[in-house]
Design a protein around this motif. Structure first.
Motif, short mmCIF file in Angstrom:
data_model
loop_
_atom_site.label_atom_id
_atom_site.label_comp_id
_atom_site.label_asym_id
_atom_site.label_seq_id
_atom_site.Cartn_x
_atom_site.Cartn_y
_atom_site.Cartn_z
N SER A 133 -2.41 -39.78 -2.94
CA SER A 133 -1.82 -39.51 -4.26
C SER A 133 -0.89 -40.66 -4.67
CB SER A 133 -1.03 -38.21 -4.26
OG SER A 133 -1.85 -37.12 -4.01
N LEU A 134 -0.07 -41.11 -3.71
CA LEU A 134 0.86 -42.20 -3.98
C LEU A 134 0.10 -43.47 -4.37
CD1 LEU A 134 3.84 -43.07 -3.95
CD2 LEU A 134 3.55 -43.67 -1.55
N VAL A 135 -1.00 -43.74 -3.67
CA VAL A 135 -1.81 -44.92 -3.99
C VAL A 135 -2.38 -44.80 -5.41
CG1 VAL A 135 -3.96 -46.14 -3.42
CG2 VAL A 135 -2.39 -45.48 -1.60
N LEU A 136 -2.90 -43.61 -5.74
CA LEU A 136 -3.47 -43.41 -7.08
C LEU A 136 -2.40 -43.52 -8.17
CD1 LEU A 136 -5.97 -40.50 -6.37
CD2 LEU A 136 -6.52 -42.89 -6.81
N PHE A 137 -1.20 -42.97 -7.91
CA PHE A 137 -0.09 -43.12 -8.87
C PHE A 137 0.23 -44.60 -9.07
CE2 PHE A 137 1.44 -38.65 -7.94
CZ PHE A 137 1.26 -38.19 -9.24
N ALA A 138 0.30 -45.35 -7.98
CA ALA A 138 0.63 -46.77 -8.07
C ALA A 138 -0.43 -47.54 -8.84
CB ALA A 138 0.79 -47.36 -6.66
N LEU A 139 -1.71 -47.27 -8.55
CA LEU A 139 -2.79 -47.96 -9.28
C LEU A 139 -2.77 -47.59 -10.75
CD1 LEU A 139 -5.80 -47.74 -6.79
CD2 LEU A 139 -4.57 -49.79 -7.52
N GLY A 140 -2.54 -46.30 -11.04
CA GLY A 140 -2.44 -45.88 -12.44
C GLY A 140 -1.29 -46.57 -13.14
N GLY A 141 -0.15 -46.71 -12.44
CA GLY A 141 1.00 -47.39 -13.01
C GLY A 141 0.72 -48.86 -13.29
N VAL A 142 0.05 -49.52 -12.34
CA VAL A 142 -0.29 -50.95 -12.53
C VAL A 142 -1.22 -51.12 -13.72
CG1 VAL A 142 -1.57 -52.87 -11.49
CG2 VAL A 142 0.10 -51.61 -10.13
N LEU A 143 -2.24 -50.24 -13.83
CA LEU A 143 -3.18 -50.35 -14.95
C LEU A 143 -2.50 -50.06 -16.29
CD1 LEU A 143 -6.40 -48.70 -13.44
CD2 LEU A 143 -5.94 -51.13 -13.80
N THR A 144 -1.55 -49.13 -16.28
CA THR A 144 -0.82 -48.81 -17.51
C THR A 144 0.02 -50.00 -17.96
OG1 THR A 144 -0.72 -46.46 -16.93
CG2 THR A 144 0.87 -47.25 -18.55
N VAL A 145 0.76 -50.59 -17.01
CA VAL A 145 1.60 -51.74 -17.33
C VAL A 145 0.75 -52.94 -17.76
CG1 VAL A 145 3.18 -53.45 -16.33
CG2 VAL A 145 3.51 -51.02 -15.85
N ALA A 146 -0.38 -53.13 -17.08
CA ALA A 146 -1.24 -54.28 -17.41
C ALA A 146 -2.08 -54.04 -18.65
CB ALA A 146 -2.16 -54.59 -16.22
N GLY A 147 -2.20 -52.77 -19.08
CA GLY A 147 -3.00 -52.46 -20.27
C GLY A 147 -4.49 -52.64 -20.02
N VAL A 148 -4.94 -52.46 -18.78
CA VAL A 148 -6.35 -52.65 -18.44
C VAL A 148 -7.13 -51.40 -18.80
CG1 VAL A 148 -7.97 -53.04 -16.54
CG2 VAL A 148 -5.77 -54.22 -16.57
N ASP A 149 -8.28 -51.61 -19.42
CA ASP A 149 -9.17 -50.51 -19.78
C ASP A 149 -10.57 -50.89 -19.34
OD1 ASP A 149 -10.11 -48.18 -20.80
OD2 ASP A 149 -10.18 -48.88 -22.88
N THR A 150 -11.15 -50.12 -18.43
CA THR A 150 -12.45 -50.48 -17.87
C THR A 150 -13.55 -49.64 -18.51
OG1 THR A 150 -11.34 -50.92 -15.81
CG2 THR A 150 -13.72 -50.74 -15.71
N ALA A 151 -14.57 -50.31 -19.05
CA ALA A 151 -15.79 -49.68 -19.58
C ALA A 151 -15.48 -48.57 -20.58
CB ALA A 151 -16.65 -49.16 -18.43
N GLY A 152 -14.50 -48.78 -21.41
CA GLY A 152 -14.22 -47.82 -22.47
C GLY A 152 -13.52 -46.56 -22.01
N THR A 153 -13.16 -46.45 -20.74
CA THR A 153 -12.44 -45.27 -20.25
C THR A 153 -10.99 -45.64 -20.07
OG1 THR A 153 -12.78 -45.82 -17.94
CG2 THR A 153 -14.46 -44.47 -18.99
N ARG A 154 -10.14 -44.67 -20.10
CA ARG A 154 -8.72 -44.92 -19.84
C ARG A 154 -8.51 -44.83 -18.33
NH1 ARG A 154 -4.86 -44.49 -23.75
NH2 ARG A 154 -3.64 -45.30 -22.01
N SER A 155 -8.68 -45.94 -17.61
CA SER A 155 -8.61 -45.96 -16.15
C SER A 155 -7.27 -45.43 -15.65
CB SER A 155 -8.82 -47.37 -15.61
OG SER A 155 -10.05 -47.87 -16.06
N ASP A 156 -6.19 -45.83 -16.33
CA ASP A 156 -4.88 -45.41 -15.87
C ASP A 156 -4.73 -43.90 -15.97
OD1 ASP A 156 -4.97 -45.52 -18.62
OD2 ASP A 156 -2.90 -46.22 -18.85
#
Length: 199
Positions: A133-156
């Motif tokens: 869960s902690l890893v997923l929270f961290a990855l979601g946080g990184v994607l949110t801060v970076a503004g990354v969106d993969t294949a039209g989905t909200r990855s974060d």
């Protein structure tokens, strides 16, 4: 004497004139569930029935040929164990391999999981869930801060949602395991009280 390892078989004295042979003592130690013995404990197990002094003499002989070793504790308690050359006291080589190979998750069976009876396995699973869960929270946080969106989905958003779901499931599993354990303890306590009432 098939229960005796070959390296011991090669060292022991096969004097059949003794009522209690070295082979009898070693076989009793090897076949027992216990890793170590006091003279009294071994005396209670060996066959044929002999004196404790005889058991002590055989143990002393086995110690001289490096088959048995001892550990002495306060109050003059001496424990004897098979001195396996390839493993640390007081484990047999098989026991040492099992200890290092079997983690709580390795030992967790489907039955142990469904009945919530394997406490160590369930807690290890819950801890792994918390860490993931902690890893997923961290990855979601990184994607949110970076503004990354993969294949039209909200990855974060997906990662954060998965993290919350996993955290919730892990917490539920932990609470369920503790409730089941508490219930079992209560049941054992009431059973013990009931049995003392009938005595």
């Amino acid at each position: 004497m098939s229960g005796i390892p070959q390296w011991i078989e090669d060292r022991i004295d096969h004097n059949l004139d003794n009522t209690l042979t070295q082979a009898h003592v070693v076989e009793t130690m090897v076949e027992s569930e216990r890793p170590f013995f006091s003279v009294r404990q071994l005396h209670a197990r060996v066959k044929p029935d002999v004196s404790a002094a005889t058991v002590r003499n055989r143990l002393r002989e086995l110690q001289e040929i490096d088959v048995v070793a001892t550990e002495t504790y306060p109050d003059s308690i001496t424990l004897y164990y098979i001195d396996y050359p390839e493993s640390s006291w007081p484990l047999s080589p098989e026991g040492e391999r099992a200890l290092h190979a079997a983690t709580p998750l390795d030992r967790l069976s489907t039955r142990g999981f469904l009945t919530l009876s394997d406490t160590a396995g369930i807690r290890t699973l819950v801890l792994a869930g918390f860490q993931l869960s902690l890893v997923l929270f961290a990855l979601g946080g990184v994607l949110t801060v970076a503004g990354v969106d993969t294949a039209g989905t909200r990855s974060d958003v997906v990662l954060w949602g998965s993290a919350f779901d996993l955290l919730f499931v892990s917490l539920c599993l932990l609470v369920a395991e503790r409730l089941v354990r508490w219930g079992r303890d209560q049941y054992r306590g009431s059973s013990a009280d009931a049995s003392t009432d009938f005595e």
